[in-house]
Design an enzyme around this catalytic site. Sequence first.
Site, PDB file in Angstrom:
ATOM      1  N   LYS A 126     -12.868  18.208 -16.753  1.00 13.02           N
ATOM      2  CA  LYS A 126     -11.476  18.193 -16.821  1.00 13.02           C
ATOM      3  C   LYS A 126     -11.195  19.284 -15.507  1.00 13.02           C
ATOM      4  CE  LYS A 126      -7.801  16.540 -18.941  1.00 13.02           C
ATOM      5  NZ  LYS A 126      -7.641  15.552 -19.521  1.00 13.02           N
ATOM      6  N   ASP A 166      -3.807  13.089 -15.561  1.00 14.90           N
ATOM      7  CA  ASP A 166      -3.430  13.772 -16.902  1.00 14.90           C
ATOM      8  C   ASP A 166      -1.833  13.969 -16.767  1.00 14.90           C
ATOM      9  OD1 ASP A 166      -4.572  14.466 -19.588  1.00 14.90           O
ATOM     10  OD2 ASP A 166      -3.528  16.565 -19.061  1.00 14.90           O
TER      11      ASP A 166
HETATM   12  P1  NDP Z   1       2.951  12.788 -18.120  1.00 12.84           P
HETATM   13  O1  NDP Z   1       2.907  13.811 -17.073  1.00 12.84           O
HETATM   14  O2  NDP Z   1       2.946  11.383 -17.622  1.00 12.84           O
HETATM   15  O3  NDP Z   1       4.056  12.998 -19.028  1.00 12.84           O
HETATM   16  C1  NDP Z   1       3.998  14.296 -19.904  1.00 12.84           C
HETATM   17  C2  NDP Z   1       5.102  14.309 -20.749  1.00 12.84           C
HETATM   18  O4  NDP Z   1       5.001  15.347 -21.851  1.00 12.84           O
HETATM   19  C3  NDP Z   1       6.451  14.378 -20.292  1.00 12.84           C
HETATM   20  O5  NDP Z   1       7.556  13.768 -20.822  1.00 12.84           O
HETATM   21  C4  NDP Z   1       6.790  16.146 -20.286  1.00 12.84           C
HETATM   22  O6  NDP Z   1       7.968  16.498 -20.140  1.00 12.84           O
HETATM   23  C5  NDP Z   1       6.058  16.245 -21.589  1.00 12.84           C
HETATM   24  N1  NDP Z   1       5.506  17.640 -21.698  1.00 12.84           N
HETATM   25  C6  NDP Z   1       4.538  18.201 -20.758  1.00 12.84           C
HETATM   26  N2  NDP Z   1       4.410  19.523 -21.060  1.00 12.84           N
HETATM   27  C7  NDP Z   1       5.370  19.863 -21.924  1.00 12.84           C
HETATM   28  C8  NDP Z   1       5.402  21.045 -22.780  1.00 12.84           C
HETATM   29  N3  NDP Z   1       4.688  21.982 -22.520  1.00 12.84           N
HETATM   30  N4  NDP Z   1       6.425  20.888 -23.709  1.00 12.84           N
HETATM   31  C9  NDP Z   1       7.001  19.800 -24.121  1.00 12.84           C
HETATM   32  N5  NDP Z   1       6.803  18.403 -23.362  1.00 12.84           N
HETATM   33  C10 NDP Z   1       5.835  18.699 -22.417  1.00 12.84           C
HETATM   34  O7  NDP Z   1       1.439  13.037 -18.666  1.00 12.84           O
HETATM   35  P2  NDP Z   1       0.713  11.867 -19.794  1.00 12.84           P
HETATM   36  O8  NDP Z   1       1.528  11.078 -20.356  1.00 12.84           O
HETATM   37  O9  NDP Z   1      -0.261  11.427 -18.898  1.00 12.84           O
HETATM   38  O10 NDP Z   1       0.071  12.867 -20.887  1.00 12.84           O
HETATM   39  C11 NDP Z   1       0.562  13.175 -22.081  1.00 12.84           C
HETATM   40  C12 NDP Z   1      -0.510  13.884 -23.143  1.00 12.84           C
HETATM   41  O11 NDP Z   1      -1.189  12.628 -23.095  1.00 12.84           O
HETATM   42  C13 NDP Z   1      -1.340  15.063 -22.657  1.00 12.84           C
HETATM   43  O12 NDP Z   1      -1.679  15.876 -23.884  1.00 12.84           O
HETATM   44  C14 NDP Z   1      -2.389  14.468 -21.999  1.00 12.84           C
HETATM   45  O13 NDP Z   1      -3.473  15.262 -21.720  1.00 12.84           O
HETATM   46  C15 NDP Z   1      -2.628  13.273 -22.879  1.00 12.84           C
HETATM   47  N6  NDP Z   1      -3.658  12.110 -22.313  1.00 12.84           N
HETATM   48  C16 NDP Z   1      -3.288  11.336 -21.373  1.00 12.84           C
HETATM   49  C17 NDP Z   1      -4.016  10.276 -20.815  1.00 12.84           C
HETATM   50  C18 NDP Z   1      -3.515   9.507 -19.729  1.00 12.84           C
HETATM   51  O14 NDP Z   1      -4.312   8.616 -19.445  1.00 12.84           O
HETATM   52  N7  NDP Z   1      -2.592   9.918 -18.926  1.00 12.84           N
HETATM   53  C19 NDP Z   1      -5.266   9.970 -21.644  1.00 12.84           C
HETATM   54  C20 NDP Z   1      -5.649  10.791 -22.743  1.00 12.84           C
HETATM   55  C21 NDP Z   1      -4.544  11.692 -23.280  1.00 12.84           C
HETATM   56  P3  NDP Z   1       8.429  17.242 -18.591  1.00 12.84           P
HETATM   57  O15 NDP Z   1       8.793  16.022 -17.817  1.00 12.84           O
HETATM   58  O16 NDP Z   1       9.772  17.838 -19.078  1.00 12.84           O
HETATM   59  O17 NDP Z   1       7.512  18.017 -18.396  1.00 12.84           O
HETATM   60  O1  2IT Z   2      -7.490  13.294 -21.476  1.00 14.73           O
HETATM   61  C1  2IT Z   2      -7.827  12.124 -21.185  1.00 14.73           C
HETATM   62  O2  2IT Z   2      -8.670  11.273 -21.478  1.00 14.73           O
HETATM   63  C2  2IT Z   2      -7.241  11.710 -19.600  1.00 14.73           C
HETATM   64  N1  2IT Z   2      -6.388  12.292 -19.303  1.00 14.73           N
HETATM   65  C3  2IT Z   2      -7.897  10.550 -19.089  1.00 14.73           C
HETATM   66  C4  2IT Z   2      -9.240  10.900 -18.311  1.00 14.73           C
HETATM   67  C5  2IT Z   2      -9.765   9.782 -17.461  1.00 14.73           C
HETATM   68  O3  2IT Z   2     -10.670   9.970 -16.753  1.00 14.73           O
HETATM   69  O4  2IT Z   2      -9.332   8.455 -17.536  1.00 14.73           O
END
Ligand code: NDP
Ligand code: 2IT
Length: 446
Positions: A126, A166
């Site tokens: 990461k 992420d």
């Molecule tokens: P994005 O940046 O696309 O979206 C994040 C969302 O979460 C936004 O709505 C953001 O709001 C909100 N958010 C972020 N930080 C905070 C905080 N501290 N408090 C409240 N709201 C918050 O990210 P993703 O959708 O990609 O990721 C979301 C979650 O999913 C994370 O935990 C990530 O690790 C996990 N994840 C993502 C993967 C991926 O493929 N993208 C894979 C597996 C897990 P704001 O815009 O106001 O910051």
């Molecule tokens: O938390 C996760 O699994 C991710 N943000 C996706 C990682 C990846 O390599 O696609």
Amino acid sequence: MDPRVKQFMSQIIAKNPGEEEFHQAVQEVAESLVPFVEENPRYKHAKILERIAEPERVILFRVPWLDDKGEVQINKGYRIEMNSAIGPYKGGLRFHPTVSLGILKFLAYEQVLKNSLTTLPMGGGKGGSDFDPKGKSDNEVMIFCQSFMTELFRHIGPNTDIPAGDIGVGGREIGFLFGQYKRLKNEFTGVLTGKGIEWGGSLIRTEATGYGTVYFAEEMLKTRGESFKEKIVTVSGSGNVAQFATEKATELGARVVTLSDSSGYIYDPNGIDTDKLSFIMELKNIKRGRIKKYAEKYGVEYFEGKKPWAVKCDVALPGATQNEINEEDAKTLVNNGCFCISEGANMPSTPEAIEVYLENKILYGPGKAANAGGVAVSGLEMTQNSMRLPWTRKEVDEKLRQIMISIHETCVKYGTEKDGTINYVKGANIGGFVKVANAMLAQGVV
Ligand code: NDP
Ligand code: 2IT
């Protein structure tokens, strides 16, 4: 707490002071694994639990860049290369002002077990930066990404370490990062995943985490003869994961009634249908606006500074960030009849919240199992890049669905309790661990 877990944790805390999220992630795993390792002394003697908690390598670097006003800005850059026992380091990059070593180590630690659960040959890593993309121009984001990659490029590669997105890193950032890597190396390779479809990306990667979280929930629901049909669903976040969890749950017949961002949440009792979701996607992915705008447009309620867990639901899909559901939220959810939680985010539930789920024996899919669909399709993107041949949308979606089913089966195998209920925490932790531990045993003390 089991005294053996306590002793193990006291070493972890002493060696990694101040890294609270990392301690939290390791402790949750240790609670499942310390008893398992006692029963399997070969893992104990080889100190596998201790070894997997120490990154193979940590890279920390300066990211200097010039903003639009010509002022010098300095951010921190990180890459945690956690474990390469079963494949090259693989995992996302997070750009968020809260990013620290402890947060990235917790994410990398989870990633190792998650990637193992996918059945694909990927180790765990990461990285990221304390850079805040909010309020920055496209030009500033590009300049930052170029500077970040100017150092990172020497540490990664398609057979070494393959970053992805992420929080704060989506298609735009992956594009800028890839462009700079290609320029520095003079090589077009699959060094990043989440690339654009026209330049080496995989269909369904954008949708994969959200879809996968819903597929996993569907499997959990089936164990109780249930489905998404007519279920009320609360989703937190409104980014990549939340958007596609909403899309898939809606497609399967559910009514998604909430979405949020770090400012607050919206409650739409009629459900966020396809048209409304298109509005969200444009608002969040293009205009980069706040969720409050949805409430203004559709005349629904907006709750400033609140999380959506007080809204009555059957299924909850946390999709924002770590520790967004505490003990009180968990009690509220359960008391309101929520009986299924599938974590799209990484570690969104505090340990106390997890206790509440387990005591009440609700269906609880922890992040490392439930959100593994994203990295799984990243693995499929790597395969397609190696073959130099893309799969169709249908082919990738079917593979994703099969992977989520297989992760569910692994959880059932290792997590079924004497009373027949499934402890998905235990199942995911042990199921993810075994393959990594066996590979480490085979490869000696490295
Ligand atoms: P994005 O940046 O696309 O979206 C994040 C969302 O979460 C936004 O709505 C953001 O709001 C909100 N958010 C972020 N930080 C905070 C905080 N501290 N408090 C409240 N709201 C918050 O990210 P993703 O959708 O990609 O990721 C979301 C979650 O999913 C994370 O935990 C990530 O690790 C996990 N994840 C993502 C993967 C991926 O493929 N993208 C894979 C597996 C897990 P704001 O815009 O106001 O910051
Ligand atoms: O938390 C996760 O699994 C991710 N943000 C996706 C990682 C990846 O390599 O696609």
